[in-house]
Design a protein around this motif. Structure first.
Motif, PDB file in Angstrom:
ATOM      1  N   LYS A 116     -35.387 -12.984   1.213  1.00  0.00           N
ATOM      2  CA  LYS A 116     -35.841 -14.194   1.901  1.00  0.00           C
ATOM      3  C   LYS A 116     -37.066 -14.834   1.252  1.00  0.00           C
ATOM      4  O   LYS A 116     -37.556 -15.849   1.721  1.00  0.00           O
ATOM      5  CB  LYS A 116     -36.135 -13.868   3.360  1.00  0.00           C
ATOM      6  N   MET A 117     -37.558 -14.240   0.177  1.00  0.00           N
ATOM      7  CA  MET A 117     -38.793 -14.737  -0.426  1.00  0.00           C
ATOM      8  C   MET A 117     -38.564 -15.988  -1.259  1.00  0.00           C
ATOM      9  O   MET A 117     -37.676 -16.024  -2.110  1.00  0.00           O
ATOM     10  CB  MET A 117     -39.404 -13.669  -1.335  1.00  0.00           C
ATOM     11  N   GLU A 118     -39.387 -16.981  -0.989  1.00  0.00           N
ATOM     12  CA  GLU A 118     -39.407 -18.194  -1.792  1.00  0.00           C
ATOM     13  C   GLU A 118     -40.797 -18.792  -1.705  1.00  0.00           C
ATOM     14  O   GLU A 118     -41.569 -18.457  -0.802  1.00  0.00           O
ATOM     15  CB  GLU A 118     -38.347 -19.202  -1.338  1.00  0.00           C
ATOM     16  N   LYS A 119     -41.103 -19.644  -2.653  1.00  0.00           N
ATOM     17  CA  LYS A 119     -42.385 -20.348  -2.645  1.00  0.00           C
ATOM     18  C   LYS A 119     -42.159 -21.706  -3.289  1.00  0.00           C
ATOM     19  O   LYS A 119     -41.402 -21.827  -4.246  1.00  0.00           O
ATOM     20  CB  LYS A 119     -43.443 -19.582  -3.418  1.00  0.00           C
ATOM     21  N   HIS A 120     -42.855 -22.706  -2.753  1.00  0.00           N
ATOM     22  CA  HIS A 120     -42.765 -24.048  -3.326  1.00  0.00           C
ATOM     23  C   HIS A 120     -44.077 -24.771  -3.110  1.00  0.00           C
ATOM     24  O   HIS A 120     -44.786 -24.523  -2.132  1.00  0.00           O
ATOM     25  CB  HIS A 120     -41.605 -24.840  -2.708  1.00  0.00           C
ATOM     26  N   GLU A 121     -44.407 -25.617  -4.050  1.00  0.00           N
ATOM     27  CA  GLU A 121     -45.594 -26.461  -3.919  1.00  0.00           C
ATOM     28  C   GLU A 121     -45.566 -27.550  -4.979  1.00  0.00           C
ATOM     29  O   GLU A 121     -44.816 -27.475  -5.949  1.00  0.00           O
ATOM     30  CB  GLU A 121     -46.879 -25.643  -3.995  1.00  0.00           C
ATOM     31  N   ILE A 122     -46.390 -28.545  -4.748  1.00  0.00           N
ATOM     32  CA  ILE A 122     -46.567 -29.616  -5.723  1.00  0.00           C
ATOM     33  C   ILE A 122     -47.827 -29.283  -6.509  1.00  0.00           C
ATOM     34  O   ILE A 122     -48.872 -29.009  -5.916  1.00  0.00           O
ATOM     35  CB  ILE A 122     -46.667 -30.986  -5.029  1.00  0.00           C
ATOM     36  N   VAL A 123     -47.703 -29.264  -7.831  1.00  0.00           N
ATOM     37  CA  VAL A 123     -48.832 -28.913  -8.691  1.00  0.00           C
ATOM     38  C   VAL A 123     -48.951 -29.943  -9.812  1.00  0.00           C
ATOM     39  O   VAL A 123     -48.020 -30.701 -10.082  1.00  0.00           O
ATOM     40  CB  VAL A 123     -48.662 -27.501  -9.308  1.00  0.00           C
ATOM     41  N   GLU A 124     -50.107 -29.928 -10.460  1.00  0.00           N
ATOM     42  CA  GLU A 124     -50.287 -30.795 -11.617  1.00  0.00           C
ATOM     43  C   GLU A 124     -49.958 -29.996 -12.867  1.00  0.00           C
ATOM     44  O   GLU A 124     -50.422 -28.876 -13.041  1.00  0.00           O
ATOM     45  CB  GLU A 124     -51.718 -31.325 -11.698  1.00  0.00           C
ATOM     46  N   GLN A 125     -49.120 -30.585 -13.701  1.00  0.00           N
ATOM     47  CA  GLN A 125     -48.694 -29.930 -14.935  1.00  0.00           C
ATOM     48  C   GLN A 125     -48.672 -30.971 -16.038  1.00  0.00           C
ATOM     49  O   GLN A 125     -47.970 -31.970 -15.915  1.00  0.00           O
ATOM     50  CB  GLN A 125     -47.301 -29.316 -14.722  1.00  0.00           C
ATOM     51  N   ASN A 126     -49.442 -30.757 -17.081  1.00  0.00           N
ATOM     52  CA  ASN A 126     -49.537 -31.711 -18.189  1.00  0.00           C
ATOM     53  C   ASN A 126     -49.889 -33.115 -17.704  1.00  0.00           C
ATOM     54  O   ASN A 126     -49.328 -34.106 -18.166  1.00  0.00           O
ATOM     55  CB  ASN A 126     -48.231 -31.736 -19.004  1.00  0.00           C
ATOM     56  N   GLY A 127     -50.787 -33.186 -16.728  1.00  0.00           N
ATOM     57  CA  GLY A 127     -51.244 -34.474 -16.213  1.00  0.00           C
ATOM     58  C   GLY A 127     -50.276 -35.150 -15.265  1.00  0.00           C
ATOM     59  O   GLY A 127     -50.513 -36.282 -14.856  1.00  0.00           O
ATOM     60  N   GLN A 128     -49.182 -34.479 -14.901  1.00  0.00           N
ATOM     61  CA  GLN A 128     -48.168 -35.052 -14.000  1.00  0.00           C
ATOM     62  C   GLN A 128     -48.036 -34.181 -12.752  1.00  0.00           C
ATOM     63  O   GLN A 128     -48.191 -32.967 -12.814  1.00  0.00           O
ATOM     64  CB  GLN A 128     -46.795 -35.078 -14.691  1.00  0.00           C
ATOM     65  N   GLN A 129     -47.697 -34.820 -11.638  1.00  0.00           N
ATOM     66  CA  GLN A 129     -47.374 -34.086 -10.423  1.00  0.00           C
ATOM     67  C   GLN A 129     -45.928 -33.599 -10.531  1.00  0.00           C
ATOM     68  O   GLN A 129     -45.031 -34.394 -10.826  1.00  0.00           O
ATOM     69  CB  GLN A 129     -47.519 -34.994  -9.195  1.00  0.00           C
ATOM     70  N   VAL A 130     -45.725 -32.304 -10.330  1.00  0.00           N
ATOM     71  CA  VAL A 130     -44.378 -31.736 -10.357  1.00  0.00           C
ATOM     72  C   VAL A 130     -44.180 -30.848  -9.140  1.00  0.00           C
ATOM     73  O   VAL A 130     -45.130 -30.277  -8.608  1.00  0.00           O
ATOM     74  CB  VAL A 130     -44.093 -30.927 -11.654  1.00  0.00           C
ATOM     75  N   PHE A 131     -42.941 -30.753  -8.726  1.00  0.00           N
ATOM     76  CA  PHE A 131     -42.561 -29.854  -7.641  1.00  0.00           C
ATOM     77  C   PHE A 131     -42.124 -28.545  -8.274  1.00  0.00           C
ATOM     78  O   PHE A 131     -41.311 -28.542  -9.200  1.00  0.00           O
ATOM     79  CB  PHE A 131     -41.410 -30.478  -6.833  1.00  0.00           C
ATOM     80  N   ARG A 132     -42.680 -27.429  -7.792  1.00  0.00           N
ATOM     81  CA  ARG A 132     -42.329 -26.098  -8.299  1.00  0.00           C
ATOM     82  C   ARG A 132     -41.708 -25.304  -7.162  1.00  0.00           C
ATOM     83  O   ARG A 132     -42.145 -25.377  -6.013  1.00  0.00           O
ATOM     84  CB  ARG A 132     -43.572 -25.351  -8.804  1.00  0.00           C
ATOM     85  N   TYR A 133     -40.693 -24.515  -7.500  1.00  0.00           N
ATOM     86  CA  TYR A 133     -39.986 -23.700  -6.507  1.00  0.00           C
ATOM     87  C   TYR A 133     -39.571 -22.398  -7.165  1.00  0.00           C
ATOM     88  O   TYR A 133     -39.143 -22.395  -8.320  1.00  0.00           O
ATOM     89  CB  TYR A 133     -38.745 -24.448  -6.009  1.00  0.00           C
ATOM     90  N   MET A 134     -39.710 -21.308  -6.426  1.00  0.00           N
ATOM     91  CA  MET A 134     -39.199 -20.026  -6.887  1.00  0.00           C
ATOM     92  C   MET A 134     -38.529 -19.286  -5.742  1.00  0.00           C
ATOM     93  O   MET A 134     -38.984 -19.348  -4.597  1.00  0.00           O
ATOM     94  CB  MET A 134     -40.313 -19.164  -7.493  1.00  0.00           C
ATOM     95  N   LYS A 135     -37.452 -18.591  -6.076  1.00  0.00           N
ATOM     96  CA  LYS A 135     -36.680 -17.781  -5.124  1.00  0.00           C
ATOM     97  C   LYS A 135     -36.522 -16.398  -5.738  1.00  0.00           C
ATOM     98  O   LYS A 135     -36.021 -16.262  -6.864  1.00  0.00           O
ATOM     99  CB  LYS A 135     -35.315 -18.427  -4.877  1.00  0.00           C
ATOM    100  N   ALA A 136     -36.973 -15.365  -5.029  1.00  0.00           N
ATOM    101  CA  ALA A 136     -36.933 -13.997  -5.536  1.00  0.00           C
ATOM    102  C   ALA A 136     -35.501 -13.525  -5.795  1.00  0.00           C
ATOM    103  O   ALA A 136     -34.572 -13.914  -5.093  1.00  0.00           O
ATOM    104  CB  ALA A 136     -37.622 -13.059  -4.556  1.00  0.00           C
ATOM    105  N   ILE A 137     -35.358 -12.675  -6.812  1.00  0.00           N
ATOM    106  CA  ILE A 137     -34.086 -12.034  -7.130  1.00  0.00           C
ATOM    107  C   ILE A 137     -34.261 -10.527  -6.933  1.00  0.00           C
ATOM    108  O   ILE A 137     -34.871  -9.857  -7.770  1.00  0.00           O
ATOM    109  CB  ILE A 137     -33.643 -12.295  -8.587  1.00  0.00           C
ATOM    110  N   PRO A 138     -33.754  -9.985  -5.819  1.00  0.00           N
ATOM    111  CA  PRO A 138     -33.827  -8.540  -5.643  1.00  0.00           C
ATOM    112  C   PRO A 138     -32.752  -7.849  -6.493  1.00  0.00           C
ATOM    113  O   PRO A 138     -31.707  -8.424  -6.772  1.00  0.00           O
ATOM    114  CB  PRO A 138     -33.562  -8.339  -4.152  1.00  0.00           C
ATOM    115  N   THR A 139     -33.026  -6.633  -6.909  1.00  0.00           N
ATOM    116  CA  THR A 139     -32.081  -5.872  -7.726  1.00  0.00           C
ATOM    117  C   THR A 139     -31.013  -5.284  -6.832  1.00  0.00           C
ATOM    118  O   THR A 139     -31.304  -4.504  -5.924  1.00  0.00           O
ATOM    119  CB  THR A 139     -32.817  -4.745  -8.480  1.00  0.00           C
TER     120      THR A 139
END
Length: 186
Positions: A116-139
């Protein structure tokens, strides 16, 4: 006074729009991960049936990047996989991803279900606003054929050939194998 009210209203509307956009980006990211994982899992299962784990390694090596490119293009974002112990050095985490992966490990240590783990946020990357998202992969159990501690010698030989810098072994069922990662320009 009207100008101040207009500015406040514009700021409020922009905030609502940004929040709505973020919600849409989360939904789109979840769909992209589901599509990518679904296609990859299907290909891996077919390869396993046709030729066992050695055959499945080819899928991760050749087909996974193609699936990621197709889903990225279709969804208008950039999707991939990363890990603190990557098999392919090209999938090594950037600083944001590394921090999130460490956070996922801590959350798992605190008893949270990795599925159920995920994380998302808007961050600055190379001077641009980008949306970042990650979803865990359990083994999972099937993952251990190529990512576990006790590998078949043929699997080890194939991994050594395709991934001489492989660090993605030694996992146990339920460990965090890594995460799906998404970047979307805003």
């Amino acid at each position: 006074m009207k100008q101040i009210i207009s500015i406040v209203l514009l700021a409020m509307l922009t905030g609502v729009t940004a929040a709505g956009q973020k919600t849409d980006d989360v939904k789109q990211s979840r769909q992209a991960v589901k599509q990518f994982f679904g296609q990859l899992k299907g290909e891996l299962q077919s390869a396993m049936k046709a030729g066992g784990p050695v055959n499945a390694i080819e899928v991760c090596s050749e087909e996974a990047p193609a699936i990621a490119r197709d889903v990225s293009k279709e969804k208008g974002l950039q999707i991939g996989r990363t890990s603190l112990k990557p098999r392919n050095p090209g999938n090594a985490p950037d600083q944001w991803e590394k921090a999130v992966l460490k956070e996922f490990e801590q959350r798992k240590a605190n008893g949270e279900n990795p599925k159920k783990m995920e994380k998302h946020e808007i961050v600055e990357q190379n001077g641009q606003q980008v949306f970042r998202y990650m979803k865990a992969i359990p083994t999972g159990e099937l993952c251990l054929k190529c990512h576990g501690s006790d590998l078949d010698p043929a699997v080890s030989a194939k991994l050594e050939k395709l991934y001489p810098e492989d660090r993605a072994t030694g996992y146990s069922k339920g460990d965090l194998r890594g995460a799906f990662t998404i970047i979307k320009d805003l």
